[in-house]
Design a protein around this motif. Structure first.
Motif, short mmCIF file in Angstrom:
data_model
loop_
_atom_site.label_atom_id
_atom_site.label_comp_id
_atom_site.label_asym_id
_atom_site.label_seq_id
_atom_site.Cartn_x
_atom_site.Cartn_y
_atom_site.Cartn_z
N LEU A 127 0.80 -1.22 0.00
CA LEU A 127 0.00 0.00 0.00
C LEU A 127 0.83 1.27 0.00
CD1 LEU A 127 -2.57 -1.18 2.68
CD2 LEU A 127 -2.98 -0.98 0.22
N LEU A 128 0.34 2.25 -0.75
CA LEU A 128 0.89 3.59 -0.74
C LEU A 128 0.12 4.45 0.24
CD1 LEU A 128 1.14 4.14 -4.57
CD2 LEU A 128 3.06 4.33 -2.98
N GLU A 129 0.73 5.54 0.65
CA GLU A 129 0.02 6.51 1.50
C GLU A 129 -1.29 6.91 0.82
OE1 GLU A 129 2.86 9.26 4.12
OE2 GLU A 129 2.92 9.69 1.98
N PRO A 130 -2.34 7.07 1.62
CA PRO A 130 -3.59 7.54 1.02
C PRO A 130 -3.46 8.98 0.53
CG PRO A 130 -3.86 7.09 3.38
CD PRO A 130 -2.44 6.79 3.03
N PRO A 131 -4.23 9.35 -0.49
CA PRO A 131 -4.20 10.75 -0.94
C PRO A 131 -4.57 11.68 0.22
CG PRO A 131 -5.52 9.40 -2.43
CD PRO A 131 -5.16 8.55 -1.24
N GLY A 132 -3.84 12.75 0.35
CA GLY A 132 -4.12 13.70 1.43
C GLY A 132 -3.48 13.31 2.75
N GLY A 133 -2.72 12.23 2.80
CA GLY A 133 -2.03 11.84 4.03
C GLY A 133 -2.89 11.05 4.99
N HIS A 134 -2.49 11.06 6.26
CA HIS A 134 -3.08 10.19 7.28
C HIS A 134 -3.94 10.91 8.29
CE1 HIS A 134 -0.84 6.72 5.95
NE2 HIS A 134 0.13 7.55 5.70
N GLU A 135 -4.08 12.21 8.17
CA GLU A 135 -4.84 12.95 9.17
C GLU A 135 -6.24 12.36 9.35
OE1 GLU A 135 -3.74 15.44 11.18
OE2 GLU A 135 -1.81 14.98 10.31
N GLY A 136 -6.54 11.95 10.56
CA GLY A 136 -7.86 11.44 10.88
C GLY A 136 -8.17 10.05 10.35
N SER A 137 -7.18 9.40 9.71
CA SER A 137 -7.45 8.08 9.11
C SER A 137 -7.34 6.95 10.13
CB SER A 137 -6.49 7.81 7.95
OG SER A 137 -5.18 7.56 8.43
N GLY A 138 -6.63 7.18 11.23
CA GLY A 138 -6.43 6.12 12.21
C GLY A 138 -5.34 5.14 11.79
N HIS A 139 -4.62 5.43 10.69
CA HIS A 139 -3.57 4.55 10.21
C HIS A 139 -2.20 5.17 10.47
CE1 HIS A 139 -6.39 1.91 8.21
NE2 HIS A 139 -6.95 2.95 7.63
N CYS A 140 -1.26 4.32 10.77
CA CYS A 140 0.11 4.76 11.02
C CYS A 140 0.87 4.86 9.70
CB CYS A 140 0.80 3.77 11.96
SG CYS A 140 2.52 4.16 12.28
N ARG A 141 1.57 5.95 9.52
CA ARG A 141 2.34 6.18 8.29
C ARG A 141 3.38 5.09 8.05
NH1 ARG A 141 5.38 11.75 6.51
NH2 ARG A 141 5.71 11.08 4.39
N ASP A 142 3.85 4.44 9.10
CA ASP A 142 4.88 3.40 8.97
C ASP A 142 4.42 2.23 8.11
OD1 ASP A 142 6.46 4.93 10.61
OD2 ASP A 142 6.11 3.69 12.39
N TYR A 143 3.13 2.04 7.95
CA TYR A 143 2.60 0.89 7.22
C TYR A 143 2.30 1.20 5.76
CZ TYR A 143 2.17 -0.84 11.94
OH TYR A 143 2.44 -1.22 13.22
N PHE A 144 2.68 2.38 5.30
CA PHE A 144 2.40 2.80 3.93
C PHE A 144 3.66 3.35 3.28
CE2 PHE A 144 -1.55 3.16 6.23
CZ PHE A 144 -2.49 2.64 5.35
N LEU A 145 3.84 3.01 2.01
CA LEU A 145 4.95 3.56 1.24
C LEU A 145 4.65 4.98 0.79
CD1 LEU A 145 5.51 0.53 -1.13
CD2 LEU A 145 7.18 1.38 0.53
N ARG A 146 5.68 5.77 0.67
CA ARG A 146 5.55 7.07 0.04
C ARG A 146 5.75 6.88 -1.47
NH1 ARG A 146 7.37 7.39 4.92
NH2 ARG A 146 9.58 7.06 4.63
N GLU A 147 5.31 7.84 -2.25
CA GLU A 147 5.44 7.73 -3.71
C GLU A 147 6.89 7.48 -4.10
OE1 GLU A 147 3.51 10.77 -5.97
OE2 GLU A 147 1.59 10.43 -4.95
#
Length: 185
Positions: A127-147
């Motif tokens: 998985l890639l980072e969601p569009p717009g980042g992680h604010e309010g998503s409840g997901h940790c950035r460590d589990y997503f790739l950056r572009e």
């Protein structure tokens, strides 16, 4: 580790997992130069079982003993290894094919490269980072790739395929990065 194992065991008890092998695995596994494979975070074993049915000897590593007890874990060509991937180490030069599907541990990136035999193939999709980042998503950035992170992390390999795209399915913001690459001989 114990709380992670409980969480993932519960997921597999609920049968909340895909049964079909990943499309990228089905498309590219035939490029592997030999038949020794590692499936990182194997989960239900869908990819390990697919490879075993195509003549591979597969080490399937997952934290969930519940997942590893599913049918793939009982195939004679699949060796189940119940381990926490936060501490598991990949043996150097052991594998003709390494799979990493829907899992991310940046700590393993150098070990994945070293774990491939010369000419060995890596199939990596997560998985890639969601569009717009992680604010309010409840997901940790460590589990997503950056572009482009996956591409840049494996530039030491010969890249056969790289793609970042939205995932098809029920979640239109779910995005995947896919890489197929070989270790130079």
């Amino acid at each position: 580790m114990f709380s992670d194992r409980l969480k993932w065991n519960e997921k597999y008890r609920r049968k909340d997992y895909p049964m079909e092998p990943s499309g990228i695995v089905k498309e590219y596994f035939g490029l592997a130069p030999g038949r020794a494979a590692l499936d990182i975070a194997a989960g239900s074993g869908r990819n390990a079982l697919f490879l075993a049915r195509h003549g591979f000897a597969v080490d399937a590593v997952d934290i969930s003993d519940e997942a590893l007890s599913l049918p793939a874990g009982r195939h004679p060509a699949v060796r189940s290894i119940c381990a926490d991937l936060d501490t598991f180490d990949i043996a150097p030069g052991r594998y003709d094919l390494i799979l990493n599907v829907l899992f991310l541990s940046r700590r393993l990136f150098p070990q994945i490269i070293e774990g491939l035999r010369p000419g060995g193939l890596l199939i990596f999709e997560t998985l890639l980072e969601p569009p717009g980042g992680h604010e309010g998503s409840g997901h940790c950035r460590d589990y997503f790739l950056r572009e482009n992170e996956l591409l840049h992390s494996f530039l030491a390999l010969h890249i056969w395929h790289y793609h970042e795209e939205p995932s098809s399915g029920q979640d239109p913001v779910r995005r995947l990065a896919s890489l197929v690459a070989a270790r130079n001989g």
